[in-house]
Write an enzyme that holds these catalytic residues in place. Structure first.
Site, mmCIF file in Angstrom:
data_model
loop_
_atom_site.group_PDB
_atom_site.id
_atom_site.type_symbol
_atom_site.label_atom_id
_atom_site.label_comp_id
_atom_site.label_asym_id
_atom_site.label_seq_id
_atom_site.Cartn_x
_atom_site.Cartn_y
_atom_site.Cartn_z
ATOM 1 N N THR A 47 -4.275 -2.579 14.179
ATOM 2 C CA THR A 47 -4.106 -3.249 15.471
ATOM 3 C C THR A 47 -2.679 -3.796 15.579
ATOM 4 O OG1 THR A 47 -6.418 -3.901 15.226
ATOM 5 C CG2 THR A 47 -5.217 -4.842 17.093
ATOM 6 N N ASP A 101 -1.534 -11.403 14.413
ATOM 7 C CA ASP A 101 -2.200 -10.709 13.312
ATOM 8 C C ASP A 101 -3.547 -10.161 13.780
ATOM 9 O OD1 ASP A 101 -2.754 -9.767 10.777
ATOM 10 O OD2 ASP A 101 -2.462 -11.679 9.769
ATOM 11 N N GLY A 102 -4.112 -9.266 13.016
ATOM 12 C CA GLY A 102 -5.445 -8.731 13.289
ATOM 13 C C GLY A 102 -6.480 -9.492 12.473
ATOM 14 N N ALA A 103 -7.707 -9.017 12.493
ATOM 15 C CA ALA A 103 -8.770 -9.632 11.682
ATOM 16 C C ALA A 103 -9.904 -8.634 11.493
ATOM 17 C CB ALA A 103 -9.308 -10.886 12.368
ATOM 18 N N GLY A 155 -8.978 -6.818 4.965
ATOM 19 C CA GLY A 155 -9.394 -5.416 4.917
ATOM 20 C C GLY A 155 -8.228 -4.515 4.506
ATOM 21 N N GLY A 156 -7.036 -4.908 4.914
ATOM 22 C CA GLY A 156 -5.839 -4.141 4.542
ATOM 23 C C GLY A 156 -5.190 -4.654 3.265
ATOM 24 N N GLU A 216 -0.527 -13.052 4.681
ATOM 25 C CA GLU A 216 -0.980 -13.348 6.048
ATOM 26 C C GLU A 216 -1.384 -14.816 6.171
ATOM 27 O OE1 GLU A 216 -2.702 -8.961 7.364
ATOM 28 O OE2 GLU A 216 -4.021 -10.359 6.326
HETATM 29 C C1 5RP Z 1 -5.071 -7.004 6.526
HETATM 30 C C2 5RP Z 1 -5.920 -7.637 7.561
HETATM 31 C C3 5RP Z 1 -6.055 -6.940 8.863
HETATM 32 O O1 5RP Z 1 -5.597 -7.779 9.863
HETATM 33 C C4 5RP Z 1 -7.487 -6.601 9.091
HETATM 34 O O2 5RP Z 1 -7.919 -5.816 8.019
HETATM 35 C C5 5RP Z 1 -7.685 -5.860 10.414
HETATM 36 O O3 5RP Z 1 -7.099 -4.606 10.343
HETATM 37 P P1 5RP Z 1 -7.220 -3.539 11.506
HETATM 38 O O4 5RP Z 1 -6.428 -4.063 12.660
HETATM 39 O O5 5RP Z 1 -6.633 -2.305 10.921
HETATM 40 O O6 5RP Z 1 -8.679 -3.386 11.825
HETATM 41 O O7 5RP Z 1 -6.482 -8.688 7.378
HETATM 42 O O8 5RP Z 1 -5.065 -7.747 5.357
#
Ligand code: 5RP
Length: 231
Positions: A33, A86-88, A101-102, A108
């Protein structure tokens, strides 16, 4: 690839550009994202010539930001960030998150904790009633990992040592990730604190009380959720 979901991510990411102002120091999250945000930000910098400086939360984001011509700086040079985007992996109604997840959760969280404002960009699938459907990522030092794993299992989690392409996954900080499947997480703050008290744990992916705004891509729209409102 789920195109509907990609569209929602992209719309949420584009919306976040509206909150970026001339002269800001920005924290950049990590993930698919955030990728759309970086792309849009690079374009904006080129077209509007506005000057901002950014701190990336991972080697991956640093690389992508460079490709898009986004000026970078460090937390040594800039101690306070105006805004982090940031994403989540999960967002609950109180704006508590599961992240990591990443695998970039440690940096972060450092950015989120040192940022005046934290905006989270997600597609609609990330909104949950209660956190814990997504296994909680916990960053741990390599030394004694099996013992740390057992301590986490002692808290009631089913624990998986994260792998990537068959190999044990190593974070940008040289640590491992243990993915911990709890039942629904009733008290995120309490669990965050308890996990971080285990020797060997560096940080975990529970973000509590760090988020000001959530931009949610939903169909063709973007919902703007602000703290204390619209929840
Ligand atoms: C990485 C994260 C990401 O923000 C989370 O995994 C969401 O990722 P994506 O936008 O690919 O779904 O916390 O450490």
């Amino acid at each position: 690839l789920n195109w509907q979901r990609e569209k929602e991510k992209r719309n949420a990411a584009f919306k976040a550009i509206e909150y970026v102002e001339e002269g800001m120091v920005l924290g950049l999250g990590t993930g698919t994202t955030v990728y759309y945000f970086l792309k849009a930000l690079g374009k904006e910098i080129k077209e509007s010539h506005f000057k901002i400086k950014c701190v990336p939360s991972s080697v991956e984001t640093e690389k992508i930001a460079r490709e898009f011509g986004i000026p970078l700086t460090t937390l040594q040079e800039e101690r306070v960030l105006d805004l982090t985007v940031d994403g989540a992996d999960e967002v609950d109604k109180a704006f508590n998150l599961i992240k990591g997840g990443g695998g970039a959760l440690l940096r972060e969280k450092l950015l989120a904790s040192n940022s005046k404002k934290e905006i989270i960009i997600v597609d609609s699938s990330k909104l949950v009633e209660k956190l814990g459907g997504f296994p909680l990522p916990v960053e741990v030092v390599q030394f004694g990992v099996e013992l740390t794993k057992r301590k986490l299992e002692g808290l009631g989690a089913k624990v998986e040592h994260r792998r990537k392409e068959g190999e044990l996954f190593v974070t940008d900080n040289g640590n491992y990730i243990l993915d911990c499947q709890f039942a629904a997480i009733e008290e995120p703050k309490k669990l965050e604190t308890i996990i971080n008290l285990i020797p060997g744990v560096v940080e975990n992916g529970l973000f509590v009380g760090l988020v000001d705004m959530v931009l949610v891509g939903e169909g063709d729209e973007v919902k703007v959720l602000k703290k204390g409102k619209g929840k």
